[in-house]
Design an enzyme around this catalytic site. Structure first.
Site, PDB file in Angstrom:
ATOM      1  N   GLU A 191       6.422  -4.659  -7.162  1.00  0.00           N
ATOM      2  CA  GLU A 191       7.625  -3.860  -6.891  1.00  0.00           C
ATOM      3  C   GLU A 191       8.867  -4.768  -6.944  1.00  0.00           C
ATOM      4  O   GLU A 191       9.891  -4.415  -7.535  1.00  0.00           O
ATOM      5  CB  GLU A 191       7.509  -3.172  -5.526  1.00  0.00           C
ATOM      6  CG  GLU A 191       8.651  -2.212  -5.252  1.00  0.00           C
ATOM      7  CD  GLU A 191       8.479  -1.434  -3.953  1.00  0.00           C
ATOM      8  OE1 GLU A 191       7.489  -1.651  -3.233  1.00  0.00           O
ATOM      9  OE2 GLU A 191       9.356  -0.590  -3.661  1.00  0.00           O
ATOM     10  N   GLU A 203       6.539  -0.090   5.912  1.00  0.00           N
ATOM     11  CA  GLU A 203       6.574   1.259   5.312  1.00  0.00           C
ATOM     12  C   GLU A 203       5.360   1.459   4.388  1.00  0.00           C
ATOM     13  O   GLU A 203       4.681   2.490   4.434  1.00  0.00           O
ATOM     14  CB  GLU A 203       7.882   1.431   4.521  1.00  0.00           C
ATOM     15  CG  GLU A 203       7.989   2.704   3.729  1.00  0.00           C
ATOM     16  CD  GLU A 203       8.490   2.463   2.305  1.00  0.00           C
ATOM     17  OE1 GLU A 203       7.774   2.840   1.369  1.00  0.00           O
ATOM     18  OE2 GLU A 203       9.595   1.894   2.128  1.00  0.00           O
ATOM     19  N   HIS A 204       5.066   0.463   3.567  1.00  0.00           N
ATOM     20  CA  HIS A 204       3.902   0.575   2.676  1.00  0.00           C
ATOM     21  C   HIS A 204       2.614   0.763   3.473  1.00  0.00           C
ATOM     22  O   HIS A 204       1.755   1.565   3.103  1.00  0.00           O
ATOM     23  CB  HIS A 204       3.755  -0.713   1.840  1.00  0.00           C
ATOM     24  CG  HIS A 204       4.472  -0.671   0.534  1.00  0.00           C
ATOM     25  ND1 HIS A 204       3.836  -0.874  -0.656  1.00  0.00           N
ATOM     26  CD2 HIS A 204       5.770  -0.456   0.229  1.00  0.00           C
ATOM     27  CE1 HIS A 204       4.710  -0.800  -1.653  1.00  0.00           C
ATOM     28  NE2 HIS A 204       5.896  -0.537  -1.132  1.00  0.00           N
TER      29      HIS A 204
END
Lengths: 422, 428
Positions: free
Chosen positions: B144, B72-73
């Site tokens: 994160e 996704e990143h």
């Protein structure tokens, strides 16, 4: 805002309605405006908690909640926020629109209940019930102690408090444990009478309802007489930091939490304020801002980084979570981005993206009842009710030179860092 | 291909569906009066899906934890810069999230919707991973992960899952661990991408005051200009066999919190349901948990008045097709005392039974909450997609809720709170 109707429906009570037929729920917010000061901050914080415990009609929380559930899960909440050096006590109710449920009386009954909570608390010997006050004192104590559980938020709040330690804005809106211990059922009740009788009250309603209908209901049921509202005016003084405060706290953390607090010295009523909004967005707004692109994308130093404004206190805060050993590096890269803006190194693209980003968020306000109500109240507090379109025009007209102009006012005041225990 | 229309008169909402020849399903929900425009492009692939095979390569892949989130990143990466620019140029906000079962990319805009839509389709259908850009992302994702490691609410939840599940991948944190993401390579990302980002495994959901035909045409045109193989794909996902019993009774961890946080969990063993059967179960449990542990329950009153919980206390159900759990919790200075009180309370209630008037009131409450949620475009978007991948039409939620009977909830009560399926997670 052409859909907004504002009216003083009775002495010192102002009703503001924004009719939107697209919503399936109605939002009704009561805002009592108080000065933010050490004497009353803790009293104001506990008041909504005690009021929600019981009324003369619904004597326990359980009775109240049951009534709310009958009203199709109407949701009532109460709490405090600070807007500059003011403390706002807010009671909020969100309730299903009668068109979607099998009960045409739901709005009336909801307002009746909300009025009951605010104006008709259950009493014993003319004061609040000891049990309720003591339980809520304990809950508030835990809330105050629990502030540091959320390290991300705490890092920003603490930075503001260190910055403004000698100003009322540095007061935590939920008060302090020392003053909390001294609160009694009687002293709290006396304070309650003062709040209810001597505060400016604004009622903001967003939803598919008519102004006149709400007005009629409120005039019938609202049991409040306000005289001599307490003044909540305060001056926004210019503050030029003489030396930068650097504070570090050690806690059990895996990641360092860095916050830089700046004085902007541009009050919200200043002509340059919209340029400050653009400045903050160019610096730390979205995924295209300088901080995100440099600190995160180029140097891989963080996952989150942003800057945000404290509108009513002329502050700007930059916050990020970083590897502890990267403290100096991150700080330097961040500071360098402010210097870049000051030097005029802002591309047209950056200006364009920042302005569009702000305009887009302003336009979207109208689609969320809560955001819209808060925006309307913000305008009421600023004493300038202007249509969203006008604010958009202002943002769109900002020139790069004005953003550079802004940068000359921005002064670093405090660096706060949560580091791990060594 | 034909357009299917779903309508729900009760809530005055409708949704149009069109399926493209490449297998992609597109949904459009008109919202009159809204300025905000919203589009989500999502794949039926999340952090749970570590082991898989497809008919296009026939190789069994076993990927490191956190691969879906890493992917996704990296989807935002392009040979020149990143995809954020084009959206920013039109004032739109683009973002993405990964959860257990879904990876979703979405934007909100107030203008130039169709151009943004084309860009959304294009960037999610154009991977660009290099060894260098994959390496660089590891530092960002590590931060994160550490951000979540400092979040007690997150920790107490994942520790609960670790106590509850022996092998199921739902016990893994969504972003993986610093160790597991360091193992991820460019090839891993391409393998995941080529399997799960096939249009036949994806869906688009759009909300706003828009033109239905133009939406469908914009997406069809976007796919026409993408010159890659778009044959439908058949994916097989493999999950470890999860025993019906729990892993551990309790996990306690110390963090810097002022008062302990806790969750009590019950493992759900009524699994493998799909469609409205699954939805019915979820809603029955939500009603049940609200009746038993909500703010109007006897239990809440007892615990609150004793100062054992605050208003963060409550119960919730969450689950997918092959896992599920009821969780009850909040903050308490004495979580173990609360657990004992909960156990006594459940025993007592199982003997006396539930009361119908409580059921009826809570049902009304949840109907109102459902209406409230329909006022949030973002909520509707993420719910619609996540239910779609479980073969559920979110538009029917309120009808299924309306049709649940007291008897169903009573029956559900008898089997949902077994002592041997109970786990406790405490952060202190």
């Amino acid at each position: 805002m052409n859909k907004l109707k504002s009216e003083e429906i009775t002495k010192n009570i102002f009703l503001h309605t924004f009719k939107e037929n697209k919503f399936k729920t109605n939002l009704i917010n009561f805002y009592f405006k108080r000065p933010l000061n050490k004497e009353e901050v803790t009293y104001n914080a506990i008041l909504p908690m005690v009021l929600q415990r019981g009324t003369n009609v619904y004597k326990t929380s359980k009775d109240l909640v049951k009534k709310l559930e009958h009203l199709y899960g109407a949701h009532i909440s109460g709490g405090v926020t600070k807007k500059g050096e003011r403390q706002i006590i807010r009671f909020s109710m969100s309730i299903a629109n009668e068109n979607y449920v099998d009960d045409s009386n739901v709005l009336y009954e909801g307002l009746e209940l909300l009025n009951d909570i605010i104006t008709n608390p259950i009493l014993n010997n003319g004061v609040f019930l000891n049990d309720y006050v003591n339980q809520e004192k304990e809950n508030l104590k835990n809330k105050i102690k629990g502030r540091s559980n959320d390290k991300m938020k705490y890092a920003v709040d603490k930075c503001v408090e260190i910055m403004c330690e000698n100003e009322n804005y540095g007061i935590y809106e939920y008060g302090n444990i020392h003053d909390l211990q001294k609160i009694t059922s009687e002293s709290l009740y006396n304070h309650y009478r003062k709040v209810i009788n001597n505060s400016e009250l604004d009622v903001v309603v967003v939803g598919n309802t008519d102004h006149d209908k709400i007005k009629e209901i409120l005039l019938e049921i609202l049991d409040i007489n306000i005289s001599n509202p307490t003044s909540t005016e305060y001056r926004i003084e210019e503050v030029i930091p003489t030396k930068i405060k650097e504070v570090e706290d050690e806690m059990e953390v895996n990641q360092g939490k860095l916050t830089l607090g700046y004085r902007t010295n541009i009050p919200y009523y200043d002509n340059l304020y919209p340029a400050l909004m653009v400045y903050s967005n160019v610096l730390g707004g979205g995924a295209n801002c300088k901080l995100f692109r440099k600190v995160r994308e180029e140097y891989s130093l963080c996952y989150y980084i942003f800057s945000r404004l404290e509108k009513y206190k002329s502050l700007m805060l930059i916050s990020s979570g970083i590897e502890i050993e990267n403290f100096n590096k991150a700080k330097d890269v961040i500071k360098k981005q402010l210097i870049e803006i000051e030097k005029g190194n802002i591309t047209d693209k950056e200006m364009d993206y920042a302005k569009k980003n702000i305009v887009n968020s302003i336009k979207q306000l109208k689609d969320t009842p809560h955001d819209l109500a808060e925006y309307i109240y913000g305008q009421i507090i600023s004493k300038s009710i202007e249509p969203l379109e006008k604010l958009i025009d202002k943002i769109e007209s900002i020139k790069t030179e004005q953003v550079i102009e802004v940068s000359k006012n921005i002064k670093l005041d405090t660096i706060y860092f949560i580091t791990n225990k060594r | 291909m034909d357009i299917i229309e779903y309508e729900n008169k009760l809530i005055n909402e409708r949704v149009y569906e069109k399926k493209l020849s490449n297998g992609l399903k597109i949904f459009y929900m008109p919202k009159q009066g809204y300025t905000k425009q919203y589009a989500m492009f999502a794949t039926n692939y999340g952090s749970n899906d570590l082991k898989f095979k497809s008919n296009s390569s026939n190789t069994m892949y076993n990927t490191p934890k956190g691969a879906a989130h890493f992917l996704e990143h990296k989807m935002f990466e392009e040979p020149e810069g990143n995809s954020f620019d084009r959206f920013a140029n039109r004032g739109a906000n683009v973002n993405a999230y990964t959860n257990f079962n879904t990876t979703a990319y979405y934007f909100t805009s107030t203008d130039s919707f169709y151009e943004n839509l084309t860009d959304l389709i294009n960037f999610v259908q154009s991977p660009y991973f290099t060894e260098e850009n994959v390496e660089k992302e590891k530092g960002i994702i590590a931060q994160e992960i550490k951000m979540y490691d400092d979040n007690p609410d997150w920790k107490v939840y994942f520790n609960l899952l670790k106590a509850m599940y022996n092998d199921h991948t739902v016990k893994n944190e969504i972003a993986g661990t610093v160790e597991s993401i360091n193992k991820i390579t460019k090839d891993d990302l391409y393998n995941c991408y080529n399997t799960f980002y096939n249009p036949s495994n994806m869906a688009v959901f759009i909300v706003g005051n828009l033109d239905k035909d133009k939406i469908f045409k914009t997406i069809e045109d976007a796919f026409k200009s993408i010159s890659k193989n778009q044959d439908s794909i058949i994916i097989e996902k493999y999950y470890p066999d999860e025993s019906e019993s729990i892993n551990k009774n309790i996990i306690e961890e110390s963090m810097s919190v002022s008062s302990p946080l806790f969750y009590v969990g019950y493992k759900d063993t009524d699994l493998k349901l799909t469609g409205n059967k699954l939805l019915g179960k979820e809603i029955e449990l939500r009603l049940l948990l609200d009746i038993l542990f909500g703010k109007s329950s006897e239990l809440f009153e007892i615990l609150y008045n004793k100062g054992l919980v605050d208003d963060s206390f409550g119960g919730e159900y969450s689950g997918g097709i092959n896992y599920g759990h009821c969780i009850i919790g909040g903050k308490s200075k004495e979580p173990k005392t609360v657990l004992n009180i909960i156990n006594d309370y459940i025993d007592r209630k199982l003997e006396t039974g539930l009361m119908k008037e409580n059921f009826e009131r809570i049902q009304k409450k949840q109907i109102g909450q459902c209406l409230n949620q329909l006022d949030s475009i973002e909520f509707v978007g993420s719910s619609f997609i996540s239910y779609l991948f479980k073969d559920i039409n979110f538009l029917e939620y309120i009808d299924v809720l309306n049709n649940i009977t007291f008897e169903k909830v009573e029956k559900r009560f008898k089997n949902s709170f077994k002592g041997e399926k109970q786990v406790l997670s405490i952060i202190k």
